[in-house]
Design a protein around this motif. Sequence first.
Motif, PDB file in Angstrom:
ATOM      1  N   THR A  79       0.802  -1.229   0.000  1.00  0.00           N
ATOM      2  CA  THR A  79       0.000   0.000   0.000  1.00  0.00           C
ATOM      3  C   THR A  79       0.830   1.272   0.000  1.00  0.00           C
ATOM      4  OG1 THR A  79      -0.146  -0.073   2.404  1.00  0.00           O
ATOM      5  CG2 THR A  79      -1.926  -1.133   1.147  1.00  0.00           C
ATOM      6  N   GLY A  80       2.117   1.165   0.228  1.00  0.00           N
ATOM      7  CA  GLY A  80       2.938   2.371   0.226  1.00  0.00           C
ATOM      8  C   GLY A  80       4.399   2.064   0.446  1.00  0.00           C
ATOM      9  N   ILE A  81       5.221   3.084   0.200  1.00  0.00           N
ATOM     10  CA  ILE A  81       6.662   2.971   0.451  1.00  0.00           C
ATOM     11  C   ILE A  81       7.120   4.236   1.159  1.00  0.00           C
ATOM     12  CG2 ILE A  81       7.126   1.399  -1.468  1.00  0.00           C
ATOM     13  CD1 ILE A  81       8.074   3.764  -3.112  1.00  0.00           C
ATOM     14  N   SER A  82       8.192   4.121   1.907  1.00  0.00           N
ATOM     15  CA  SER A  82       8.719   5.252   2.664  1.00  0.00           C
ATOM     16  C   SER A  82       9.522   6.181   1.754  1.00  0.00           C
ATOM     17  CB  SER A  82       9.631   4.751   3.791  1.00  0.00           C
ATOM     18  OG  SER A  82      10.816   4.190   3.247  1.00  0.00           O
ATOM     19  N   ALA A  83       9.823   7.354   2.271  1.00  0.00           N
ATOM     20  CA  ALA A  83      10.649   8.308   1.521  1.00  0.00           C
ATOM     21  C   ALA A  83      12.041   7.721   1.263  1.00  0.00           C
ATOM     22  CB  ALA A  83      10.763   9.626   2.292  1.00  0.00           C
ATOM     23  N   GLU A  84      12.594   7.040   2.242  1.00  0.00           N
ATOM     24  CA  GLU A  84      13.911   6.423   2.050  1.00  0.00           C
ATOM     25  C   GLU A  84      13.850   5.335   0.979  1.00  0.00           C
ATOM     26  OE1 GLU A  84      17.980   5.718   2.438  1.00  0.00           O
ATOM     27  OE2 GLU A  84      16.732   7.433   2.944  1.00  0.00           O
ATOM     28  N   ALA A  85      12.759   4.580   0.938  1.00  0.00           N
ATOM     29  CA  ALA A  85      12.602   3.563  -0.103  1.00  0.00           C
ATOM     30  C   ALA A  85      12.549   4.213  -1.479  1.00  0.00           C
ATOM     31  CB  ALA A  85      11.338   2.741   0.146  1.00  0.00           C
ATOM     32  N   ARG A  86      11.901   5.368  -1.584  1.00  0.00           N
ATOM     33  CA  ARG A  86      11.857   6.088  -2.866  1.00  0.00           C
ATOM     34  C   ARG A  86      13.264   6.489  -3.308  1.00  0.00           C
ATOM     35  NH1 ARG A  86       7.029   7.418  -4.793  1.00  0.00           N
ATOM     36  NH2 ARG A  86       5.237   7.102  -3.452  1.00  0.00           N
ATOM     37  N   ARG A  87      14.084   6.901  -2.358  1.00  0.00           N
ATOM     38  CA  ARG A  87      15.469   7.256  -2.699  1.00  0.00           C
ATOM     39  C   ARG A  87      16.281   6.027  -3.095  1.00  0.00           C
ATOM     40  NH1 ARG A  87      14.226  10.296   1.652  1.00  0.00           N
ATOM     41  NH2 ARG A  87      13.961  12.493   1.196  1.00  0.00           N
ATOM     42  N   LEU A  88      16.158   4.963  -2.319  1.00  0.00           N
ATOM     43  CA  LEU A  88      16.910   3.744  -2.610  1.00  0.00           C
ATOM     44  C   LEU A  88      16.514   3.142  -3.954  1.00  0.00           C
ATOM     45  CD1 LEU A  88      16.839   2.107   0.924  1.00  0.00           C
ATOM     46  CD2 LEU A  88      18.861   2.985  -0.272  1.00  0.00           C
ATOM     47  N   ALA A  89      15.234   3.253  -4.299  1.00  0.00           N
ATOM     48  CA  ALA A  89      14.749   2.698  -5.571  1.00  0.00           C
ATOM     49  C   ALA A  89      15.085   3.595  -6.754  1.00  0.00           C
ATOM     50  CB  ALA A  89      13.244   2.470  -5.494  1.00  0.00           C
ATOM     51  N   GLY A  90      15.458   4.843  -6.494  1.00  0.00           N
ATOM     52  CA  GLY A  90      15.805   5.752  -7.574  1.00  0.00           C
ATOM     53  C   GLY A  90      14.688   6.686  -7.995  1.00  0.00           C
ATOM     54  N   LEU A  91      13.544   6.646  -7.308  1.00  0.00           N
ATOM     55  CA  LEU A  91      12.436   7.536  -7.666  1.00  0.00           C
ATOM     56  C   LEU A  91      12.706   8.977  -7.227  1.00  0.00           C
ATOM     57  CD1 LEU A  91       9.353   5.339  -6.695  1.00  0.00           C
ATOM     58  CD2 LEU A  91      10.168   5.878  -8.999  1.00  0.00           C
ATOM     59  N   TRP A  92      13.393   9.132  -6.113  1.00  0.00           N
ATOM     60  CA  TRP A  92      13.728  10.464  -5.600  1.00  0.00           C
ATOM     61  C   TRP A  92      15.238  10.613  -5.592  1.00  0.00           C
ATOM     62  CZ3 TRP A  92      10.238  11.431  -0.695  1.00  0.00           C
ATOM     63  CH2 TRP A  92       8.928  11.637  -1.115  1.00  0.00           C
ATOM     64  N   PRO A  93      15.710  11.847  -5.653  1.00  0.00           N
ATOM     65  CA  PRO A  93      17.156  12.055  -5.714  1.00  0.00           C
ATOM     66  C   PRO A  93      17.842  11.755  -4.390  1.00  0.00           C
ATOM     67  CG  PRO A  93      16.027  14.153  -5.524  1.00  0.00           C
ATOM     68  CD  PRO A  93      14.959  13.107  -5.686  1.00  0.00           C
ATOM     69  N   THR A  94      19.103  11.371  -4.520  1.00  0.00           N
ATOM     70  CA  THR A  94      19.973  11.244  -3.347  1.00  0.00           C
ATOM     71  C   THR A  94      21.019  12.344  -3.448  1.00  0.00           C
ATOM     72  OG1 THR A  94      21.543   9.774  -4.456  1.00  0.00           O
ATOM     73  CG2 THR A  94      19.696   8.733  -3.257  1.00  0.00           C
ATOM     74  N   PRO A  95      21.556  12.788  -2.338  1.00  0.00           N
ATOM     75  CA  PRO A  95      22.605  13.811  -2.400  1.00  0.00           C
ATOM     76  C   PRO A  95      23.801  13.366  -3.241  1.00  0.00           C
ATOM     77  CG  PRO A  95      21.772  13.630  -0.171  1.00  0.00           C
ATOM     78  CD  PRO A  95      21.144  12.508  -0.962  1.00  0.00           C
ATOM     79  N   GLN A  96      24.202  12.107  -3.125  1.00  0.00           N
ATOM     80  CA  GLN A  96      25.342  11.614  -3.902  1.00  0.00           C
ATOM     81  C   GLN A  96      25.042  11.625  -5.393  1.00  0.00           C
ATOM     82  OE1 GLN A  96      23.885  10.049  -1.341  1.00  0.00           O
ATOM     83  NE2 GLN A  96      25.450   9.926   0.253  1.00  0.00           N
ATOM     84  N   GLY A  97      23.847  11.191  -5.756  1.00  0.00           N
ATOM     85  CA  GLY A  97      23.474  11.173  -7.173  1.00  0.00           C
ATOM     86  C   GLY A  97      23.394  12.568  -7.761  1.00  0.00           C
ATOM     87  N   GLU A  98      22.859  13.507  -6.993  1.00  0.00           N
ATOM     88  CA  GLU A  98      22.766  14.883  -7.490  1.00  0.00           C
ATOM     89  C   GLU A  98      24.139  15.517  -7.602  1.00  0.00           C
ATOM     90  OE1 GLU A  98      19.814  16.336  -8.757  1.00  0.00           O
ATOM     91  OE2 GLU A  98      19.561  14.169  -8.616  1.00  0.00           O
ATOM     92  N   TRP A  99      25.044  15.182  -6.695  1.00  0.00           N
ATOM     93  CA  TRP A  99      26.415  15.690  -6.782  1.00  0.00           C
ATOM     94  C   TRP A  99      27.078  15.173  -8.054  1.00  0.00           C
ATOM     95  CZ3 TRP A  99      29.202  19.527  -5.448  1.00  0.00           C
ATOM     96  CH2 TRP A  99      30.589  19.482  -5.532  1.00  0.00           C
ATOM     97  N   GLU A 100      26.899  13.905  -8.351  1.00  0.00           N
ATOM     98  CA  GLU A 100      27.462  13.335  -9.580  1.00  0.00           C
ATOM     99  C   GLU A 100      26.872  14.020 -10.813  1.00  0.00           C
ATOM    100  OE1 GLU A 100      26.804   9.121  -9.342  1.00  0.00           O
ATOM    101  OE2 GLU A 100      28.045   8.944  -7.550  1.00  0.00           O
ATOM    102  N   ARG A 101      25.570  14.287 -10.794  1.00  0.00           N
ATOM    103  CA  ARG A 101      24.936  14.988 -11.919  1.00  0.00           C
ATOM    104  C   ARG A 101      25.505  16.385 -12.086  1.00  0.00           C
ATOM    105  NH1 ARG A 101      18.634  14.782 -11.605  1.00  0.00           N
ATOM    106  NH2 ARG A 101      19.015  16.284 -13.239  1.00  0.00           N
ATOM    107  N   LEU A 102      25.731  17.078 -10.964  1.00  0.00           N
ATOM    108  CA  LEU A 102      26.311  18.420 -11.035  1.00  0.00           C
ATOM    109  C   LEU A 102      27.702  18.362 -11.654  1.00  0.00           C
ATOM    110  CD1 LEU A 102      26.223  21.470 -10.396  1.00  0.00           C
ATOM    111  CD2 LEU A 102      27.225  20.898  -8.173  1.00  0.00           C
ATOM    112  N   LEU A 103      28.537  17.425 -11.217  1.00  0.00           N
ATOM    113  CA  LEU A 103      29.882  17.293 -11.784  1.00  0.00           C
ATOM    114  C   LEU A 103      29.827  16.988 -13.280  1.00  0.00           C
ATOM    115  CD1 LEU A 103      31.737  15.297  -8.981  1.00  0.00           C
ATOM    116  CD2 LEU A 103      31.889  17.747  -9.477  1.00  0.00           C
ATOM    117  N   GLU A 104      28.901  16.118 -13.689  1.00  0.00           N
ATOM    118  CA  GLU A 104      28.741  15.820 -15.116  1.00  0.00           C
ATOM    119  C   GLU A 104      28.345  17.069 -15.898  1.00  0.00           C
ATOM    120  OE1 GLU A 104      25.871  12.692 -15.478  1.00  0.00           O
ATOM    121  OE2 GLU A 104      27.101  11.276 -14.352  1.00  0.00           O
ATOM    122  N   GLN A 105      27.413  17.837 -15.363  1.00  0.00           N
ATOM    123  CA  GLN A 105      26.960  19.059 -16.035  1.00  0.00           C
ATOM    124  C   GLN A 105      28.089  20.074 -16.171  1.00  0.00           C
ATOM    125  OE1 GLN A 105      24.144  20.360 -17.580  1.00  0.00           O
ATOM    126  NE2 GLN A 105      23.723  18.170 -17.691  1.00  0.00           N
TER     127      GLN A 105
END
Length: 153
Positions: A79-105
């Motif tokens: 019936t639902g998933i937690s906010a942390e589950a959304r991050r772990l699954a890739g639905l929401w951003p993680t700080p590490q992933g956004e940092w990598e995206r910034l470096l790529e940009q």
Amino acid sequence: MNSPDGPLDDVWFTRDLPVLRAIARLVDGPEHGGAPYLGQVVPASGLPKPIVVAAARALVSAGYVEALTNYAGEIVRFTGISAEARRLAGLWPTPQGEWERLLEQLGARAANAPTDVERRRWGAMADAARALGDDDGALLMAALVGGYVPRRR
């Protein structure tokens, strides 16, 4: 087989994470009304049902997913998933992933800038970001992704 006194095998990457991702896709999608049945998660995960059941129990007990059970205590539907589950699954951003995206940009902007002056500026910014390091960069992105940016006093 594990020895009785040795550590258990890690099941996060081989069992729990694939099931979490399958649940997240199905809960987040409109096809199942946000509450998929266990029988829909099994094929979506690509794992056999007993493995999915074990993973689902672990995910529920860890608070990553919410589930409805029958009278026997068996998981019937999610019936639902937690906010942390959304991050772990890739639905929401993680700080590490956004940092990598910034470096790529920054690297792409430096490589594709139309003038030498702009290339040097973007390159200097990319170099400064890389010099900051992944840990501090992730802390910065955590503040930005979370919506909190400390202000100078």
